[in-house]
Scaffold this active site. Structure first.
Site, PDB file in Angstrom:
ATOM      1  N   SER A   1       0.817  -1.206   0.000  1.00 40.65           N
ATOM      2  CA  SER A   1       0.000   0.000   0.000  1.00 40.65           C
ATOM      3  C   SER A   1       0.855   1.262   0.000  1.00 40.65           C
ATOM      4  O   SER A   1       1.990   1.262   0.468  1.00 40.65           O
ATOM      5  CB  SER A   1      -0.910   0.025   1.226  1.00 40.65           C
ATOM      6  OG  SER A   1      -1.777  -1.072   1.233  1.00 40.65           O
TER       7      SER A   1
HETATM    8  N1  SAH Z   1      -1.608  -4.700   4.032  1.00 40.68           N
HETATM    9  C1  SAH Z   1      -0.814  -4.975   2.842  1.00 40.68           C
HETATM   10  C2  SAH Z   1      -1.479  -4.513   1.563  1.00 40.68           C
HETATM   11  C3  SAH Z   1      -2.333  -5.548   1.114  1.00 40.68           C
HETATM   12  S1  SAH Z   1      -3.018  -5.534  -0.487  1.00 40.68           S
HETATM   13  C4  SAH Z   1       0.556  -4.345   2.919  1.00 40.68           C
HETATM   14  O1  SAH Z   1       0.834  -3.636   3.894  1.00 40.68           O
HETATM   15  O2  SAH Z   1       1.348  -4.611   2.043  1.00 40.68           O
HETATM   16  C5  SAH Z   1      -4.456  -6.508  -0.049  1.00 40.68           C
HETATM   17  C6  SAH Z   1      -4.181  -7.947   0.355  1.00 40.68           C
HETATM   18  O3  SAH Z   1      -5.413  -8.529   0.749  1.00 40.68           O
HETATM   19  C7  SAH Z   1      -3.641  -8.827  -0.769  1.00 40.68           C
HETATM   20  O4  SAH Z   1      -2.462  -9.435  -0.354  1.00 40.68           O
HETATM   21  C8  SAH Z   1      -4.747  -9.867  -0.973  1.00 40.68           C
HETATM   22  O5  SAH Z   1      -4.253 -11.138  -1.341  1.00 40.68           O
HETATM   23  C9  SAH Z   1      -5.397  -9.902   0.379  1.00 40.68           C
HETATM   24  N2  SAH Z   1      -6.763 -10.392   0.437  1.00 40.68           N
HETATM   25  C10 SAH Z   1      -7.764 -10.249  -0.472  1.00 40.68           C
HETATM   26  N3  SAH Z   1      -8.883 -10.847  -0.023  1.00 40.68           N
HETATM   27  C11 SAH Z   1      -8.589 -11.361   1.197  1.00 40.68           C
HETATM   28  C12 SAH Z   1      -9.345 -12.111   2.157  1.00 40.68           C
HETATM   29  N4  SAH Z   1     -10.616 -12.452   1.963  1.00 40.68           N
HETATM   30  N5  SAH Z   1      -8.714 -12.500   3.309  1.00 40.68           N
HETATM   31  C13 SAH Z   1      -7.410 -12.157   3.530  1.00 40.68           C
HETATM   32  N6  SAH Z   1      -6.671 -11.473   2.646  1.00 40.68           N
HETATM   33  C14 SAH Z   1      -7.242 -11.073   1.493  1.00 40.68           C
END
Ligand code: SAH
Length: 229
Positions: free
Chosen positions: A79
């Site tokens: 992010s």
């Molecule tokens: N917090 C992260 C950014 C994440 S991007 C950071 O600091 O880098 C969003 C993430 O959510 C992705 O890795 C994706 O695979 C995950 N994601 C999507 N749907 C999800 C779900 N139902 N449960 C857990 N993770 C999920």
């Protein structure tokens, strides 16, 4: 065959250095976040301590302290620092809070929460990212509780939580997440369509969810039972 080249995160383990140059760039980033409206000094200090460059492949290293999101493989992103700081500020994390993060991704947001003194539980739905980040974060000295699974249903086995942070865009606010908050607890979640979401904050007051809405953001979609199909 195992080849370190295919595992930029593992390769970083042997290379993480945090010298004056990186610290200087990080201080500049913190100043930029302050100018963009982040006021909580504890959030800014936390961002100022996490070595974001350690999350980047060599070719992208120069971009580590730009206020931008970047690809981390598997079609996912680390992010944007402003977004991380914004969500963390809205979550109002206190030291000792039990915090659930949904969407571990690179693990960067989890590190910021840990730097704020939270007990962090983080769940990831993508097996490759889960394995990669679970192996990588401890090498930087960060040890959240890692889980693999569908975080759109929260983490019932570890509930209730003081705070829940969703870092993927949801079509609705999942009821399960509200149920897993303590009285006085806070949920921060981007809600909207696939391309654009409004930041929503829900605080449980006298057993009832009280909702506030903030700016628009663009997250990758939340998948799973309560997410996008
Ligand atoms: N917090 C992260 C950014 C994440 S991007 C950071 O600091 O880098 C969003 C993430 O959510 C992705 O890795 C994706 O695979 C995950 N994601 C999507 N749907 C999800 C779900 N139902 N449960 C857990 N993770 C999920």
């Amino acid at each position: 065959m195992f080849n370190l080249k295919n595992w930029p995160f593992l390769r970083q383990i042997f290379m993480v250095k945090d010298d004056y140059k990186q610290r200087g760039l990080r201080n500049k980033l913190v100043k930029k976040l302050r100018l963009k409206g982040i006021q909580d000094e504890r959030v800014l200090e936390a961002v100022g301590r996490v070595p974001r460059h350690a999350f980047f492949d060599d070719a992208l290293l120069l971009h580590a302290y730009e206020d931008k999101a970047f690809p981390i493989g598997e079609g996912q992103t680390i992010s944007q620092p402003y977004t991380v700081a914004f969500q963390t500020e809205k979550l109002a994390v206190k030291a000792g809070d039990k915090v659930l993060e949904i969407g571990t991704g690179s693990g960067y947001q989890a590190c910021v929460l840990l730097e704020m003194g939270a007990n962090v539980y983080t769940i990831e739905y993508n097996r490759v990212l889960f394995e990669r980040t679970r192996a990588f974060l401890p090498k930087l000295g960060y040890n959240p509780y890692f889980a693999f699974g569908d975080g759109s249903k929260g983490m019932p086995s570890k509930a209730p939580f003081d705070k829940i942070l969703v870092t993927a865009g949801a079509p609705v606010v999942p009821d399960d997440l509200i149920k897993q908050l303590k009285e006085g607890g806070t949920l921060v979640i981007p809600v909207g369509d696939r391309e654009r979401q409004k930041m929503v904050r829900i605080i449980i007051k006298n057993g009832k969810p009280v909702r506030d809405e903030f700016d628009n953001f663009a997250f990758v979609p939340l998948l799973g039972d309560q997410g996008w199909k």
